[in-house]
Write a protein that holds these residues in place. Structure first.
Motif, PDB file in Angstrom:
ATOM      1  N   LEU A  68     -16.074   0.523 -34.734  1.00 46.22           N
ATOM      2  CA  LEU A  68     -16.800   0.852 -35.955  1.00 46.22           C
ATOM      3  C   LEU A  68     -18.188   1.400 -35.640  1.00 46.22           C
ATOM      4  O   LEU A  68     -18.682   2.309 -36.337  1.00 46.22           O
ATOM      5  CB  LEU A  68     -16.918  -0.394 -36.841  1.00 46.22           C
ATOM      6  N   SER A  69     -18.804   0.897 -34.604  1.00 51.63           N
ATOM      7  CA  SER A  69     -20.164   1.338 -34.276  1.00 51.63           C
ATOM      8  C   SER A  69     -20.193   2.696 -33.582  1.00 51.63           C
ATOM      9  O   SER A  69     -21.039   3.537 -33.893  1.00 51.63           O
ATOM     10  CB  SER A  69     -20.859   0.292 -33.397  1.00 51.63           C
ATOM     11  N   MET A  70     -19.290   2.925 -32.640  1.00 51.94           N
ATOM     12  CA  MET A  70     -19.334   4.199 -31.910  1.00 51.94           C
ATOM     13  C   MET A  70     -18.604   5.318 -32.642  1.00 51.94           C
ATOM     14  O   MET A  70     -18.807   6.501 -32.362  1.00 51.94           O
ATOM     15  CB  MET A  70     -18.763   4.040 -30.495  1.00 51.94           C
ATOM     16  N   GLY A  71     -17.710   4.976 -33.575  1.00 51.45           N
ATOM     17  CA  GLY A  71     -16.945   6.004 -34.274  1.00 51.45           C
ATOM     18  C   GLY A  71     -15.758   6.471 -33.455  1.00 51.45           C
ATOM     19  O   GLY A  71     -15.580   6.106 -32.288  1.00 51.45           O
ATOM     20  N   GLU A  72     -14.926   7.320 -34.074  1.00 51.03           N
ATOM     21  CA  GLU A  72     -13.681   7.718 -33.410  1.00 51.03           C
ATOM     22  C   GLU A  72     -13.867   8.743 -32.306  1.00 51.03           C
ATOM     23  O   GLU A  72     -13.052   8.842 -31.386  1.00 51.03           O
ATOM     24  CB  GLU A  72     -12.670   8.239 -34.434  1.00 51.03           C
ATOM     25  N   ALA A  73     -14.932   9.557 -32.372  1.00 50.54           N
ATOM     26  CA  ALA A  73     -15.062  10.676 -31.429  1.00 50.54           C
ATOM     27  C   ALA A  73     -15.097  10.228 -29.969  1.00 50.54           C
ATOM     28  O   ALA A  73     -14.322  10.742 -29.135  1.00 50.54           O
ATOM     29  CB  ALA A  73     -16.286  11.519 -31.784  1.00 50.54           C
ATOM     30  N   PRO A  74     -15.990   9.295 -29.575  1.00 51.84           N
ATOM     31  CA  PRO A  74     -15.985   8.874 -28.169  1.00 51.84           C
ATOM     32  C   PRO A  74     -14.669   8.213 -27.758  1.00 51.84           C
ATOM     33  O   PRO A  74     -14.194   8.408 -26.633  1.00 51.84           O
ATOM     34  CB  PRO A  74     -17.145   7.878 -28.093  1.00 51.84           C
ATOM     35  N   LEU A  75     -14.088   7.434 -28.669  1.00 46.38           N
ATOM     36  CA  LEU A  75     -12.839   6.740 -28.344  1.00 46.38           C
ATOM     37  C   LEU A  75     -11.717   7.734 -28.083  1.00 46.38           C
ATOM     38  O   LEU A  75     -10.966   7.604 -27.100  1.00 46.38           O
ATOM     39  CB  LEU A  75     -12.469   5.797 -29.493  1.00 46.38           C
ATOM     40  N   ILE A  76     -11.606   8.732 -28.942  1.00 46.39           N
ATOM     41  CA  ILE A  76     -10.562   9.750 -28.764  1.00 46.39           C
ATOM     42  C   ILE A  76     -10.816  10.570 -27.506  1.00 46.39           C
ATOM     43  O   ILE A  76      -9.895  10.857 -26.728  1.00 46.39           O
ATOM     44  CB  ILE A  76     -10.487  10.645 -30.014  1.00 46.39           C
ATOM     45  N   ALA A  77     -12.072  10.931 -27.264  1.00 47.03           N
ATOM     46  CA  ALA A  77     -12.399  11.742 -26.092  1.00 47.03           C
ATOM     47  C   ALA A  77     -12.059  11.015 -24.791  1.00 47.03           C
ATOM     48  O   ALA A  77     -11.481  11.598 -23.868  1.00 47.03           O
ATOM     49  CB  ALA A  77     -13.880  12.113 -26.120  1.00 47.03           C
ATOM     50  N   TRP A  78     -12.401   9.734 -24.708  1.00 48.76           N
ATOM     51  CA  TRP A  78     -12.110   8.979 -23.494  1.00 48.76           C
ATOM     52  C   TRP A  78     -10.617   8.681 -23.350  1.00 48.76           C
ATOM     53  O   TRP A  78     -10.089   8.622 -22.238  1.00 48.76           O
ATOM     54  CB  TRP A  78     -12.920   7.682 -23.458  1.00 48.76           C
TER      55      TRP A  78
END
Length: 604
Positions: A394-404
């Motif tokens: 929730l804090s970092m958002g989906e973009a970093p999670l999807i990218a990694w």
């Protein structure tokens, strides 16, 4: 006076009969010349104008082409032990041109009864070759000694039917490694049409899946054969010309036969897969998928009963090690990396955990329904706290999670040689969701993805690659099966993970074993290990169980990932004992005779 008249009349009669005595001779001469001319012209027509065609017809009736299929190359394990080879067997061939179609109609029903093959199949094979073909057609393989004897007894009647010894593919360990090795079988019409330019012909045997298909060009060898002269009943009189066959090349795999046996026993009859891999160079040491099949069935003629039995299983030809499933909490390796490397969380962050977190009016529960109190990344990994990782998403958002997730190799094929059977998996994002589901990306989607659930799909092999990143210090490797695949062996892609983050991953995965959900592997018979459990929901069916581990932690040399499809029970309870059993064989040479049993442990 009277005499004078008589003499005159006699002269007239003689005049009218002059040449009659030669008339018949002349007529015979004319007829003879005409006949000789006709014969001569016919000979000219047959020998000069139609000579080539007639010579070919004559040759077709007395000269037989006997192509010989080469012996297929062997498939070996990393120590040179044969995983797939050849054995001698008897096959039945038909020589189409030996009989007119009417005679074949009489022969084939009796032949069908002896071979126990449907008449229509034999007729189709003969008609596909053509009744005037001088090339033999195989109609049966691996016939029994009784069938060989029966055909020999009918030898004089079954003109054009021949029994010969040939090499047949043999898998000495039955279904062991079936999804890796694959199987061979005769080409169907579509195969033949697609590969005719490569020199294949009717009746050719090719690899149909696995290594057999991936390395077909190396394994197949080069055809040889004989041109022989035969008598009226098809018996060979003499060999006119001979070209020796050239055996296929052997293919040596990275698979270890002993470890392959271990992963097969550990999984037992459960649906699922186990992958064992060298985390430093991507060598696949063992790979199993269940349910499975015996590839020997396809080396000969598979019966309707055998085929039906296979169909009654749950997709036995699907290699589950290469298919996509929710990776569950094993994925928290990626979430930890993304949370820290994105800068959203310092490496020493401590967060409270809860029974659940509410997002968009939906309650997202922790797996123990209670929470674990304050935890850092290491403790959150050890206890697999869901609510801890919900907060990071929730804090970092989906973009970093999807990218990694993509950087770790998810959502793309790994590069293994049997890629034709490998699923890419799925890394969902807002664009995909809008296109496929006509919905926006919600915060709840990120929450689900953070614990390896939701729309995320990955294979056991991709999960093994993920574990290898933590094991080898931050590099993605390329899984491969060919021992001599130097390019894949040397391929390592640094992901750019900081040493501090790698240290947290390795510490957290070690704590999983020493005091968390993976304590089934915390045994004195094994070196220090690191690992992670996972339990993926799959309603309305039972959950999937995951466990991955590597070791020794000081210098990792093996990663093992176990996946039990719809097993229920949790990863630490069901899948971890499988991993332990495999590692005991690898490190100690321990041989188990039974599948790994679930254990009563605290389990996610």
């Amino acid at each position: 006076m009277a005499l004078s008249q008589h003499s005159s009349l006699s002269q007239q009669n003689n005049a009218r009969t002059v040449g009659r005595r030669y008339q018949s001779l002349i007529l015979m001469l004319i007829v003879t010349i005409t006949l000789m001319g006709g014969v001569a012209s016919r000979l000219v027509y047959l020998q000069l104008l139609q000579g080539e065609r007639n010579r070919q017809l004559a040759d077709d009736n007395r000269i037989r082409l006997i192509p010989r299929q080469p012996e297929r190359g062997r498939i070996l394990d990393r120590k040179g032990r044969t995983l797939a080879g050849s054995r001698l067997s008897h096959a039945v061939f038909l020589w189409p041109i030996a009989n007119p179609k009417e005679r074949w109609v009489e022969i084939l029903p009796e032949l069908s009864q002896i071979l126990n093959i449907p008449l229509e199949e034999i007729q189709d094979r003969l008609e596909q070759a053509g009744y005037n073909s001088p090339v033999r057609v195989r109609v049966a393989r691996s016939i029994s000694p009784a069938q060989v004897t029966a055909l020999a007894e009918f030898g004089q009647i079954f003109k054009g039917v021949q029994v010969e010894a040939e090499a047949v593919r043999n898998y000495p360990y039955g279904d062991l490694g079936a999804h890796v090795l694959g199987y061979t079988g005769e080409m169907n019409d579509e195969d033949l049409k697609a590969r005719a330019s490569e020199g294949y012909r009717l009746g050719d045997v090719i690899g149909q899946m696995g290594v057999e298909a991936a390395f077909e060009s190396q394994l197949r060898g080069e055809w040889g054969g004989q041109q022989v002269e035969v008598d009226g009943i098809g018996q060979v009189l003499r060999v006119l010309e001979e070209k020796p066959t050239q055996a296929g090349e052997d293919v040596q795999l990275t698979i270890d036969l002993d470890l392959q046996r271990a992963v097969e026993r550990a999984l037992g009859n459960r649906k699922g897969a186990i992958v064992a891999m060298n985390p430093n160079n991507g060598e696949i040491l063992a790979m199993v998928s269940r349910p499975t099949f015996d590839p020997n069935l396809f080396s000969t003629y598979i019966t309707d009963a055998q085929w039906q039995q296979l169909q009654n299983q749950d997709f036995p030809f699907v290699n589950r090690a290469l298919q996509g499933y929710p990776p569950a909490s094993t994925f928290k390796i990626v979430t930890t990396t993304a949370a820290i490397e994105s800068g959203a969380f310092p490496s020493e962050t401590v967060l409270p955990t809860f029974p659940f977190i509410e997002v968009g009016g939906i309650q997202f529960w922790d797996w123990n329904r209670a929470g674990f109190g304050p935890l850092d990344f290491r403790g959150a990994m050890a206890w697999s706290s869901d609510t801890f990782f919900y907060q990071t998403a929730l804090s970092m958002g989906e973009a970093p999670l999807i990218a990694w997730t993509k950087r770790y190799g998810f959502g793309q094929k790994t590069g293994i040689e049997i890629a034709g059977e490998e699923a890419s998996g799925l890394v969902p994002d807002a664009t995909w969701k809008k296109a496929e589901l006509q919905e926006d990306w919600y915060a709840g989607d990120s929450v689900n993805m953070s614990i390896g659930q939701g729309y995320l799909q990955s294979s056991p092999l991709q999960v093994a690659v993920m574990f290898a990143v933590a094991a080898n210090g931050g590099d993605r490797v390329k899984p491969h099966l060919l021992m001599g695949n130097q390019e894949a062996r040397e391929w390592r892609q640094p992901l750019g993970i900081s040493p501090a983050t790698i240290g947290i991953l390795q510490d957290g995965l070690r704590q999983v074993i020493t005091g968390g959900t993976g304590q089934a592997l915390n045994v004195p018979t094994l070196p220090p290990l690191a690992g992670k459990s996972g339990t993926a929901e799959d309603p309305p069916r039972l959950s999937h169980a995951w466990f991955g581990a590597y070791g020794p932690i000081s210098k990792p040399e093996i990663v093992v990932v176990a996946f039990a499809e719809n097993s229920g029970g949790g990863g630490g309870k069901v899948a971890a004992p499988m991993v332990r059993q495999v590692l005991e064989t690898y490190f100690n040479g321990t041989v188990s005779t039974e599948s790994a049993a679930p254990e009563e442990v605290i389990s996610d």
